[in-house]
Design a protein around this motif. Structure first.
Motif, short mmCIF file in Angstrom:
data_model
loop_
_atom_site.label_atom_id
_atom_site.label_comp_id
_atom_site.label_asym_id
_atom_site.label_seq_id
_atom_site.Cartn_x
_atom_site.Cartn_y
_atom_site.Cartn_z
N CYS A 142 -2.05 43.84 -36.21
CA CYS A 142 -3.18 44.36 -36.97
C CYS A 142 -4.25 43.29 -37.08
N ASN A 143 -5.47 43.72 -37.48
CA ASN A 143 -6.60 42.82 -37.67
C ASN A 143 -7.46 43.28 -38.84
N TRP A 144 -8.11 42.32 -39.51
CA TRP A 144 -9.15 42.64 -40.49
C TRP A 144 -10.44 42.84 -39.72
N ARG A 171 -8.35 46.39 -42.99
CA ARG A 171 -7.23 45.91 -42.17
C ARG A 171 -6.68 47.09 -41.39
N TRP A 209 -2.80 48.50 -35.29
CA TRP A 209 -3.15 49.01 -33.96
C TRP A 209 -2.14 50.04 -33.48
N ARG A 216 -6.69 49.01 -27.89
CA ARG A 216 -7.21 48.07 -28.89
C ARG A 216 -8.45 47.36 -28.34
#
Length: 118
Positions: free
Chosen positions: A10-12, A17, A20, A60
């Motif tokens: 995952c990413n911010w 947040r 994926w 992604r």
């Protein structure tokens, strides 16, 4: 929590947040983000569009490419309540119960419900 991150992580992104998953799923939202949306973004919501383009089936890398060129329109679909409940419970476990004079074990808000631990 593997339910959220799986093997893709995952990413911010701009205070949101994203896990994926397919489609990307909201894990957490910083409070200041809500002022930019007509309805609150919640854990469990999924990213549906970036600048009018559907993200369905995109990787992604493709989605991040769209977000890198972001012009100001992003869409989310409401997620299921079970995801929001799991995320709220996870946060309650991390921080412990809130102090409450009426309940010796404290209390926690879990997705809109106040639970008193008696």
């Amino acid at each position: 929590d593997n339910h959220w991150t799986g093997s893709t992580g995952c990413n911010w992104i701009g205070g949101i947040r994203l896990a994926w998953t397919s489609p990307p799923t909201v894990q957490e939202v910083q409070r200041h983000v809500q002022e930019h949306f007509p309805r609150p973004i919640q854990p469990g919501d999924s990213l549906s569009k970036v600048d009018g383009k559907s993200v369905k089936g995109l990787s992604r890398q493709d989605i991040l490419g769209l977000l890198r060129k972001f012009k100001g329109s992003i869409g989310f679909k409401r997620g299921s309540h079970d995801m929001a409940i799991r995320e709220s419970a996870k946060h309650a476990l991390k921080k412990g119960p809130e102090k409450d004079a009426e309940h010796s074990e404290g209390q926690n808000w879990i997705w809109g419900f106040l639970f008193a631990w008696t």
